[in-house]
Design an enzyme around this catalytic site. Structure first.
Site, PDB file in Angstrom:
ATOM      1  N   GLU A  98       0.844  -1.203   0.000  1.00  0.00           N
ATOM      2  CA  GLU A  98       0.000   0.000   0.000  1.00  0.00           C
ATOM      3  C   GLU A  98       0.875   1.248   0.000  1.00  0.00           C
ATOM      4  OE1 GLU A  98      -2.410   1.679  -0.612  1.00  0.00           O
ATOM      5  OE2 GLU A  98      -4.163   1.379   0.609  1.00  0.00           O
ATOM      6  N   PHE A 151      -1.022  16.302   3.922  1.00  0.00           N
ATOM      7  CA  PHE A 151      -1.379  15.636   2.676  1.00  0.00           C
ATOM      8  C   PHE A 151      -0.143  15.577   1.778  1.00  0.00           C
ATOM      9  CE2 PHE A 151      -3.244  14.801  -1.403  1.00  0.00           C
ATOM     10  CZ  PHE A 151      -4.201  13.861  -1.076  1.00  0.00           C
TER      11      PHE A 151
END
Ligand code: IMP
Ligand code: MG
Length: 173
Positions: A98, A151
Protein backbone atom coordinates in the site's frame (compact mmCIF):
# COMPACT_ATOMS: atom_id res chain seq x y z
CA UNK A 1 -3.97 22.12 -12.73
CA UNK A 2 -1.67 23.62 -10.15
CA UNK A 3 1.77 24.67 -11.30
CA UNK A 4 3.23 24.88 -7.79
CA UNK A 5 6.04 22.43 -7.24
CA UNK A 6 5.48 20.49 -4.01
CA UNK A 7 8.11 20.91 -1.31
CA UNK A 8 10.29 17.89 -0.66
CA UNK A 9 9.37 15.85 2.42
CA UNK A 10 11.25 12.63 1.59
CA UNK A 11 13.80 12.76 -1.21
CA UNK A 12 14.77 10.07 -3.73
CA UNK A 13 17.85 8.91 -1.84
CA UNK A 14 15.92 8.47 1.41
CA UNK A 15 13.19 6.55 -0.42
CA UNK A 16 15.66 4.22 -2.13
CA UNK A 17 17.59 3.52 1.07
CA UNK A 18 14.51 2.81 3.16
CA UNK A 19 12.91 0.64 0.48
CA UNK A 20 16.11 -1.42 0.22
CA UNK A 21 15.91 -1.94 4.01
CA UNK A 22 12.27 -3.01 3.78
CA UNK A 23 13.06 -5.46 0.98
CA UNK A 24 15.81 -7.04 3.07
CA UNK A 25 13.59 -7.21 6.12
CA UNK A 26 10.70 -8.81 4.22
CA UNK A 27 13.03 -11.37 2.64
CA UNK A 28 14.66 -12.16 6.00
CA UNK A 29 11.25 -12.96 7.43
CA UNK A 30 10.69 -15.48 4.60
CA UNK A 31 14.18 -16.71 3.74
CA UNK A 32 13.07 -19.23 1.17
CA UNK A 33 10.10 -19.58 -1.03
CA UNK A 34 7.96 -17.40 -3.15
CA UNK A 35 6.49 -14.13 -1.97
CA UNK A 36 3.29 -12.96 -3.64
CA UNK A 37 2.92 -9.18 -3.68
CA UNK A 38 -0.53 -7.63 -4.00
CA UNK A 39 -0.18 -4.02 -5.12
CA UNK A 40 -3.03 -1.65 -4.27
CA UNK A 41 -3.55 0.60 -7.29
CA UNK A 42 -2.90 3.23 -8.19
CA UNK A 43 -0.80 4.82 -5.48
CA UNK A 44 1.49 1.88 -4.67
CA UNK A 45 2.71 1.09 -8.19
CA UNK A 46 6.12 2.77 -7.92
CA UNK A 47 6.67 1.46 -4.39
CA UNK A 48 5.96 -2.08 -5.64
CA UNK A 49 8.36 -1.66 -8.56
CA UNK A 50 11.21 -0.44 -6.42
CA UNK A 51 10.50 -2.88 -3.58
CA UNK A 52 10.63 -6.00 -5.74
CA UNK A 53 13.69 -4.79 -7.65
CA UNK A 54 15.47 -4.45 -4.31
CA UNK A 55 14.53 -8.01 -3.35
CA UNK A 56 16.24 -11.31 -3.90
CA UNK A 57 14.59 -14.65 -4.56
CA UNK A 58 11.30 -15.67 -6.08
CA UNK A 59 8.55 -13.08 -6.35
CA UNK A 60 5.17 -12.92 -8.06
CA UNK A 61 2.88 -9.89 -8.29
CA UNK A 62 -0.78 -9.09 -8.74
CA UNK A 63 -2.84 -5.92 -8.67
CA UNK A 64 -6.09 -4.74 -7.16
CA UNK A 65 -7.88 -1.43 -6.82
CA UNK A 66 -10.49 -0.14 -4.44
CA UNK A 67 -12.23 3.11 -3.71
CA UNK A 68 -14.26 4.63 -0.92
CA UNK A 69 -17.90 3.85 -1.32
CA UNK A 70 -20.28 6.72 -1.99
CA UNK A 71 -19.61 10.19 -3.35
CA UNK A 72 -17.54 12.41 -1.14
CA UNK A 73 -17.61 10.08 1.86
CA UNK A 74 -14.33 9.82 3.64
CA UNK A 75 -15.63 8.48 6.93
CA UNK A 76 -18.22 5.88 5.99
CA UNK A 77 -15.62 3.15 6.11
CA UNK A 78 -17.27 1.45 3.18
CA UNK A 79 -14.79 0.42 0.56
CA UNK A 80 -15.59 -0.93 -2.87
CA UNK A 81 -13.37 -3.26 -4.88
CA UNK A 82 -13.01 -1.77 -8.36
CA UNK A 83 -10.43 -4.24 -9.70
CA UNK A 84 -9.93 -7.71 -8.32
CA UNK A 85 -6.86 -9.94 -8.44
CA UNK A 86 -6.16 -12.20 -11.41
CA UNK A 87 -5.31 -15.25 -9.33
CA UNK A 88 -6.21 -16.89 -6.02
CA UNK A 89 -4.24 -16.64 -2.78
CA UNK A 90 -4.70 -20.09 -1.33
CA UNK A 91 -1.53 -21.38 0.33
CA UNK A 92 0.52 -18.35 -0.70
CA UNK A 93 2.69 -16.03 1.37
CA UNK A 94 1.03 -12.74 0.54
CA UNK A 95 2.28 -9.21 1.13
CA UNK A 96 -0.16 -6.35 0.59
CA UNK A 97 1.69 -3.33 -0.81
CA UNK A 98 0.00 0.00 0.00
CA UNK A 99 1.10 3.58 -0.52
CA UNK A 100 -0.21 5.12 2.70
CA UNK A 101 -2.30 4.18 5.73
CA UNK A 102 -4.40 7.11 6.84
CA UNK A 103 -7.61 6.22 8.74
CA UNK A 104 -6.78 2.55 8.17
CA UNK A 105 -10.27 1.78 6.84
CA UNK A 106 -9.10 0.78 3.35
CA UNK A 107 -6.38 -1.51 4.61
CA UNK A 108 -8.65 -3.09 7.21
CA UNK A 109 -11.15 -3.93 4.48
CA UNK A 110 -8.46 -5.34 2.18
CA UNK A 111 -6.95 -7.49 4.92
CA UNK A 112 -10.36 -8.97 5.72
CA UNK A 113 -11.25 -9.90 2.17
CA UNK A 114 -7.78 -11.26 1.36
CA UNK A 115 -7.59 -13.33 4.56
CA UNK A 116 -10.87 -14.96 3.57
CA UNK A 117 -9.15 -16.31 0.45
CA UNK A 118 -6.94 -18.65 2.48
CA UNK A 119 -3.36 -17.42 2.10
CA UNK A 120 -0.73 -19.28 4.12
CA UNK A 121 0.35 -15.92 5.53
CA UNK A 122 -0.76 -12.33 5.03
CA UNK A 123 1.42 -9.34 5.80
CA UNK A 124 1.26 -5.68 4.87
CA UNK A 125 3.93 -3.25 3.70
CA UNK A 126 3.08 0.46 3.57
CA UNK A 127 5.41 3.13 2.35
CA UNK A 128 3.87 5.80 4.57
CA UNK A 129 1.77 5.88 7.72
CA UNK A 130 -0.09 8.73 9.43
CA UNK A 131 -0.87 7.17 12.84
CA UNK A 132 -2.53 10.31 14.21
CA UNK A 133 -5.35 9.86 11.66
CA UNK A 134 -6.22 6.26 12.52
CA UNK A 135 -9.91 5.39 13.00
CA UNK A 136 -9.34 1.68 13.24
CA UNK A 137 -6.49 -0.30 14.72
CA UNK A 138 -4.98 -2.02 11.73
CA UNK A 139 -1.84 -4.16 11.69
CA UNK A 140 0.96 -2.95 9.42
CA UNK A 141 3.98 -5.25 9.44
CA UNK A 142 6.38 -3.02 7.49
CA UNK A 143 6.23 0.79 7.46
CA UNK A 144 8.59 2.86 5.34
CA UNK A 145 8.10 6.23 7.00
CA UNK A 146 5.83 7.50 9.75
CA UNK A 147 4.67 11.04 8.92
CA UNK A 148 2.58 13.77 10.50
CA UNK A 149 -0.92 14.63 9.42
CA UNK A 150 -0.09 16.36 6.15
CA UNK A 151 -1.38 15.64 2.68
CA UNK A 152 1.46 14.20 0.63
CA UNK A 153 1.90 13.67 -3.11
CA UNK A 154 4.44 12.18 -5.47
CA UNK A 155 6.09 8.79 -5.95
CA UNK A 156 2.73 7.31 -6.97
CA UNK A 157 0.52 9.37 -4.66
CA UNK A 158 -1.81 11.92 -6.18
CA UNK A 159 -3.86 14.98 -5.56
CA UNK A 160 -6.74 14.88 -8.04
CA UNK A 161 -4.73 12.41 -10.18
CA UNK A 162 -1.77 14.81 -10.45
CA UNK A 163 1.79 14.52 -9.12
CA UNK A 164 2.08 10.72 -9.28
CA UNK A 165 5.18 11.13 -11.45
CA UNK A 166 7.19 13.17 -8.92
CA UNK A 167 10.26 11.13 -7.97
CA UNK A 168 10.02 12.21 -4.32
CA UNK A 169 7.34 12.53 -1.60
CA UNK A 170 6.27 16.15 -1.38
CA UNK A 171 3.78 18.38 0.37
CA UNK A 172 1.62 20.95 -1.33
CA UNK A 173 2.14 24.48 -0.04
P1 IMP B 1 -7.52 5.27 4.53
O1 IMP B 1 -8.59 4.29 4.20
O2 IMP B 1 -8.06 6.49 5.20
O3 IMP B 1 -6.37 4.67 5.33
O4 IMP B 1 -7.01 5.81 3.17
C1 IMP B 1 -5.95 5.33 2.51
C2 IMP B 1 -5.96 5.86 1.09
O5 IMP B 1 -6.26 7.28 1.04
C3 IMP B 1 -4.57 5.73 0.53
O6 IMP B 1 -4.40 4.48 -0.07
C4 IMP B 1 -4.49 6.88 -0.43
O7 IMP B 1 -5.02 6.49 -1.67
C5 IMP B 1 -5.38 7.95 0.18
N1 IMP B 1 -4.60 8.94 0.95
C6 IMP B 1 -4.59 9.10 2.30
N2 IMP B 1 -3.76 10.09 2.68
C7 IMP B 1 -3.21 10.56 1.54
C8 IMP B 1 -2.24 11.60 1.26
O8 IMP B 1 -1.69 12.29 2.14
N3 IMP B 1 -1.91 11.78 -0.06
C9 IMP B 1 -2.48 11.05 -1.06
N4 IMP B 1 -3.36 10.07 -0.85
C10 IMP B 1 -3.74 9.83 0.43
MG1 MG C 1 -4.29 3.92 -1.98
Amino acid sequence: MSTAQPAVLIDQEELAARIADLAREIRQDSPSGQLHFVCVLKGAFLFLGDLIRAMEGHVTIDFMACSSYGAGTTSSGEVRLSKDLDSGLEGRDVIIVEDIVDTGLTLHYLQEILLARGPRSLRTACLLSKPSRRKIDVKVDYVGFTIEDRFVVGYGLDYDEQYRNLPYIGVLA
